[in-house]
Design a protein around this motif. Structure first.
Motif, mmCIF file in Angstrom:
data_model
loop_
_atom_site.group_PDB
_atom_site.id
_atom_site.type_symbol
_atom_site.label_atom_id
_atom_site.label_comp_id
_atom_site.label_asym_id
_atom_site.label_seq_id
_atom_site.Cartn_x
_atom_site.Cartn_y
_atom_site.Cartn_z
ATOM 1 N N TYR A 249 0.870 -1.181 0.000
ATOM 2 C CA TYR A 249 0.000 0.000 0.000
ATOM 3 C C TYR A 249 0.901 1.223 0.000
ATOM 4 O O TYR A 249 1.715 1.406 0.921
ATOM 5 N N ASN A 251 1.565 5.540 -0.670
ATOM 6 C CA ASN A 251 0.996 6.883 -0.635
ATOM 7 C C ASN A 251 1.640 7.718 -1.739
ATOM 8 O O ASN A 251 2.844 7.984 -1.705
ATOM 9 N N ALA A 282 -2.985 5.457 -2.125
ATOM 10 C CA ALA A 282 -3.574 6.724 -1.732
ATOM 11 C C ALA A 282 -3.098 7.726 -2.775
ATOM 12 O O ALA A 282 -1.895 7.993 -2.879
ATOM 13 N N ASP A 303 -7.236 -1.560 -3.801
ATOM 14 C CA ASP A 303 -7.764 -0.690 -2.753
ATOM 15 C C ASP A 303 -7.306 0.733 -3.057
ATOM 16 O O ASP A 303 -6.116 1.042 -2.962
ATOM 17 N N GLN A 305 -7.668 4.848 -2.339
ATOM 18 C CA GLN A 305 -8.118 5.959 -1.498
ATOM 19 C C GLN A 305 -7.846 7.231 -2.295
ATOM 20 O O GLN A 305 -6.696 7.671 -2.406
ATOM 21 N N ASP A 307 -8.099 11.197 -3.276
ATOM 22 C CA ASP A 307 -8.206 12.461 -2.539
ATOM 23 C C ASP A 307 -8.669 13.619 -3.411
ATOM 24 O O ASP A 307 -8.598 14.771 -2.988
ATOM 25 N N ARG A 333 -12.074 -1.950 -3.922
ATOM 26 C CA ARG A 333 -12.577 -0.908 -3.041
ATOM 27 C C ARG A 333 -12.064 0.440 -3.511
ATOM 28 O O ARG A 333 -10.872 0.591 -3.803
ATOM 29 N N LEU A 335 -12.528 4.438 -2.183
ATOM 30 C CA LEU A 335 -13.074 5.340 -1.175
ATOM 31 C C LEU A 335 -12.609 6.762 -1.458
ATOM 32 O O LEU A 335 -11.440 7.002 -1.749
ATOM 33 N N THR A 336 -13.525 7.714 -1.351
ATOM 34 C CA THR A 336 -13.178 9.120 -1.475
ATOM 35 C C THR A 336 -14.263 9.941 -0.802
ATOM 36 O O THR A 336 -15.428 9.527 -0.750
#
Length: 511
Positions: A249, A251, A282, A303, A305, A307, A333, A335-336
């Motif tokens: 994962y 960033n 991310a 996954d 994420q 922004d 998945r 997500l935001t």
């Protein structure tokens, strides 16, 4: 054999073989294990091992385990001891028996828990509180992260440090205590999984000792998740060359000067990371699209994420990229907290954006959380199509927080519950019948904008012998009893929660 013989004397030969007894006990529920442990001393150790392998302590194991000490010691532990207090080694006998059985701990770190941990550790320097621990999930604030090492053990295989604090900040200060805790975490000789993805440690990324420690970890773990350190060039190069790393994962937001360049990250994700199957990012919506399009890997787990605001066409590009390379996808998945926007008329619907994922027949988990309205929502027939093509599905979650999760009132009833447009093109309870029919392993389902005025027939649908948690968001539900009865005909056990109606906001039902 006399009926007056003690239970231990009546134990059959098979139960005297530890492996056989263990294989039987693992299928028993906790109450049955307790009864069996009390029935015979021959069963006690095996049952206790299973019961205490992953104990439920509501976040504070040492507070509860203080009762294992002699009464005079345990009472003082529960009330808090003065600084510098010590417990005699002989008082640890019962504590050590149970603590030695624990293999997994999931705990938070309140003040009382930390004080007990310090006293117990200081009482026996060099001895581990939980010597057999292999899985530790520790929630800690900035102030108590320094006491995390009290729970550490060289036997740990999986470590998650879940940072939180009262101010909601994710950036930790560069203190010696935090540095010491991270160095100790990286020193576990058997560590295979490290998860630090709940906090930023940016202010420590220039520390040479920590960079060296993370570089060493990056060479040998098989699962590594963090918002900091992993894209520092030396650490990232070690990750890329790790032949057993299957989960990472990264960033990609707000890159610092001392982080690897984006084009290097992309090229190494494409050409190295030999064993990589699970990718978390991310990042911005633009970078999510680019990473999936240009790495061209067969991912099993994605996954994201995000922004930034995300366009409908970008959702479609992500789905197409996975369709072209990852037909074996099992987990998706995204997500935001940003809005979905679309500059075409009629607006692109989620079903159209994710249509390419219908080819991923092994998909088990689909979760999408972003701000969208009912014009983007899937329709009945489209949802049914997804459920029919995903027979392995366990989790299907669509979450939207439009209008700040404003509850729906009577003035909105036309747009959420009974308008002609939604009756013709909207979403009703009918897709739930398809979910029960085609996805027998489904256990979590969340849908927004559902109108429930009409209850579909369940005739010809076999009731699923399992439990499912269902949440209806942004849905104006007044006939909750009829809705509950409908779901009870589809699943043996249903946990229903309703959100979005001012009359029944937050209502939950167990059926």
């Amino acid at each position: 054999m006399s009926i007056f013989q003690q239970p231990e004397e009546r134990v059959g030969p098979a139960f005297k073989i530890p492996e056989v007894l263990d294989s039987i006990c693992v299928y028993l529920d906790d109450p049955d294990l307790v009864k069996m442990a009390c029935a015979s001393k021959s069963f006690t150790d095996v049952c206790m091992k299973i019961l205490w392998e992953s104990p439920v302590f509501d976040g504070s194991p040492l507070v509860r385990m203080s009762r294992l000490f002699p009464e005079d010691v345990g009472k003082h532990l529960g009330q808090g001891l003065r600084p510098g207090a010590r417990i005699p080694p002989g008082a640890f006998e019962r504590f050590d028996y149970y603590a030695g059985l624990i293999r997994s701990l999931h705990l938070w770190h309140p003040e009382e828990e930390a004080a007990i941990a310090r006293v117990l550790t200081d009482s026996r320097p060099g001895l581990w509180l939980f010597p057999g621990l292999v899985d530790l999930d520790l929630g800690a604030s900035t102030e108590t992260l320094r006491t995390a090492p009290f729970y550490f053990s060289p036997s740990i295989l999986s470590l998650r440090l879940n940072h939180w604090d009262l101010n909601g900040m994710r950036e930790l200060s560069a203190t010696e205590d935090v540095k010491r805790s991270l160095l100790r975490a990286c020193a576990f000789p058997k560590l295979e999984k490290l998860d630090l993805a709940d906090a930023l440690y940016t202010r420590l990324e220039n520390d040479g000792d920590l960079v060296e420690a993370f570089t060493d970890i990056a060479r040998r773990v098989y699962d590594c998740r963090a918002l900091s350190f992993l894209t520092v060039p030396g650490v990232f190069a070690a990750l890329a060359g790790n032949m057993r790393l299957h989960t990472v994962y990264l960033n990609l937001v707000d890159k610092q000067r001392h982080h690897e360049h984006l084009h290097v990250i992309l090229s190494r994700l494409r050409d190295d990371f030999i064993a990589l199957r699970k990718l978390g990012l991310a990042c911005s919506a633009k970078h999510a699209v680019r990473m999936l399009q240009e790495t061209r890997r067969a991912y099993e787990h994605i996954d994201l994420q995000v922004d930034t605001p995300i366009e409908g066409v970008q959702l479609h590009e992500i789905a197409v990229a996975l369709f072209l390379s990852s037909n074996g996808l099992r987990y998706f998945r995204l997500l935001t907290s940003a809005h979905l926007f679309c500059d075409v008329d009629p607006p692109l619907r989620l079903s159209e954006a994710f249509q390419p994922l219908q080819s991923c027949r092994m998909l088990k988990h689909f979760e999408l959380a972003l701000m969208f309205d009912e014009t983007h929502m899937m329709r009945d027939v489209e949802l049914v199509g997804f459920f029919r093509l995903w027979p392995e599905l366990r989790v299907f979650v669509l979450r939207c927080d439009t209008d700040g999760d404003r509850a729906v009132g009577d003035d909105d009833e036309g747009s959420y519950s009974g308008s002609e447009s939604l009756r013709e093109n909207g979403i009703t309870l009918f897709p739930l019948t398809a979910a029960a029919r085609h996805c027998p392993r489904l256990h979590t389902l969340s849908l927004p904008f559902v109108q429930t005025s009409e209850i579909p027939s369940t005739e010809g649908i076999e009731r699923v012998d399992g439990s499912v948690a269902i949440r209806l968001n942004k849905s104006h539900v007044h006939n909750h009893q009829e809705v509950g009865e409908f779901m009870a005909r589809l699943w043996r056990e249903t946990y229903l929660s309703l959100g979005g109606c001012v009359h029944l906001e937050g209502m939950t039902m167990r059926l």
